[in-house]
Design an enzyme around this catalytic site. Structure first.
Site, mmCIF file in Angstrom:
data_model
loop_
_atom_site.group_PDB
_atom_site.id
_atom_site.type_symbol
_atom_site.label_atom_id
_atom_site.label_comp_id
_atom_site.label_asym_id
_atom_site.label_seq_id
_atom_site.Cartn_x
_atom_site.Cartn_y
_atom_site.Cartn_z
ATOM 1 C CD GLU A 129 -3.102 -1.023 0.680
ATOM 2 O OE1 GLU A 129 -2.811 -0.040 -0.322
ATOM 3 O OE2 GLU A 129 -3.547 -2.547 -0.164
ATOM 4 N NE ARG A 159 -16.793 -4.654 1.839
ATOM 5 C CZ ARG A 159 -17.081 -5.772 1.931
ATOM 6 N NH1 ARG A 159 -18.032 -6.977 2.178
ATOM 7 N NH2 ARG A 159 -15.305 -6.420 2.221
ATOM 8 C CB CYS A 190 -6.245 -3.195 6.341
ATOM 9 S SG CYS A 190 -5.713 -4.797 6.867
ATOM 10 C CG HIS A 192 -4.196 -5.354 1.785
ATOM 11 N ND1 HIS A 192 -4.342 -4.625 1.636
ATOM 12 C CD2 HIS A 192 -4.916 -5.606 3.201
ATOM 13 C CE1 HIS A 192 -5.445 -3.348 2.245
ATOM 14 N NE2 HIS A 192 -5.726 -4.428 3.188
#
Ligand code: PCA
Length: 202
Positions: free
Chosen positions: A78, A88, A141, A165
């Site tokens: 990232e 979500r 995350c 990830h």
């Protein structure tokens, strides 16, 4: 060199989280680097608290946080953490923040300070599929990446941090059905120890 690596507990109904499965298999020493491995709760508040406690206890020169991004093909490094919580699904404490900042008075975004492109190239050269990602999402995350980079900028500006990830394991991918990418845990372990060496060398 003192390096902290974190992985997450399972979340979203999964039995395992490959990030912790790979992180917990890391040796305590890799090429002269002292590796401290810590599991973080997949929960906004408790995850941040556990990360900050580990940062304050070890004051690590390098930090690599690791999580699962189910559906992605290989490793993704990232580039940026953003000051946004927009979940979500509820976290493991049932908390589901929407359109909230991570830190109300914090910057909009923090860039990873580990050399993500070099790490991606090093992984690819070793046969581990890897790519740079420009979004860590808006769930736990991203929250951990942002919290890490914001803390390092304020408390230990000479240290470096980033987020990796991992994809689903082969078993998880097979359960999800056709065309869902996965990676063998052994390969993830090999890739993670290389990522640690690359992070330490930076
Ligand atoms: N992945 C989630 C949180 C914990 C994990 O391993 C995410 O990408 O936000």
């Amino acid at each position: 060199m003192n390096l902290l690596v974190t992985g997450f507990e399972p979340f979203g109904g999964e039995a395992v989280n490959p990030s912790w499965e790979a992180v917990r298999r890391l040796p305590a020493h890799i090429d002269g680097v002292t590796v401290t491995s810590v599991q973080l709760p997949t929960a906004f508040q408790r995850g941040e608290q556990a990360l900050l406690r580990a940062l304050e206890d070890c004051r690590p020169e390098r930090v690599l946080c690791v999580g699962l991004a189910g559906g992605r093909k290989g490793f993704t490094l990232e580039r940026v953490g953003i000051n946004l919580r927009d979940a979500r699904i509820p976290d493991n404490d049932g908390f589901q923040p929407e359109d909230r900042p991570v830190r109300p008075d914090g910057p909009a975004a923090c860039f990873a300070t580990l050399p993500v492109k070099e790490m991606v190239q090093g992984l690819n050269r070793a046969g581990i599929p890897a790519a740079v990602s420009y979004t860590a999402g808006t769930y736990v995350c991203n929250d951990i990446l942002y919290t890490l980079l914001d803390w390092q900028a304020r408390e230990m500006p000479e240290s470096r941090g980033g987020f990796l990830h991992l994809p689903y394991t082969l078993g998880q991918a097979a359960e999800k059905g056709e065309n869902v990418p996965g990676m063998a845990l052994e390969e993830m372990g090999r890739g993670l120890s290389l990522a640690v060496r690359l992070a330490a060398g930076a």
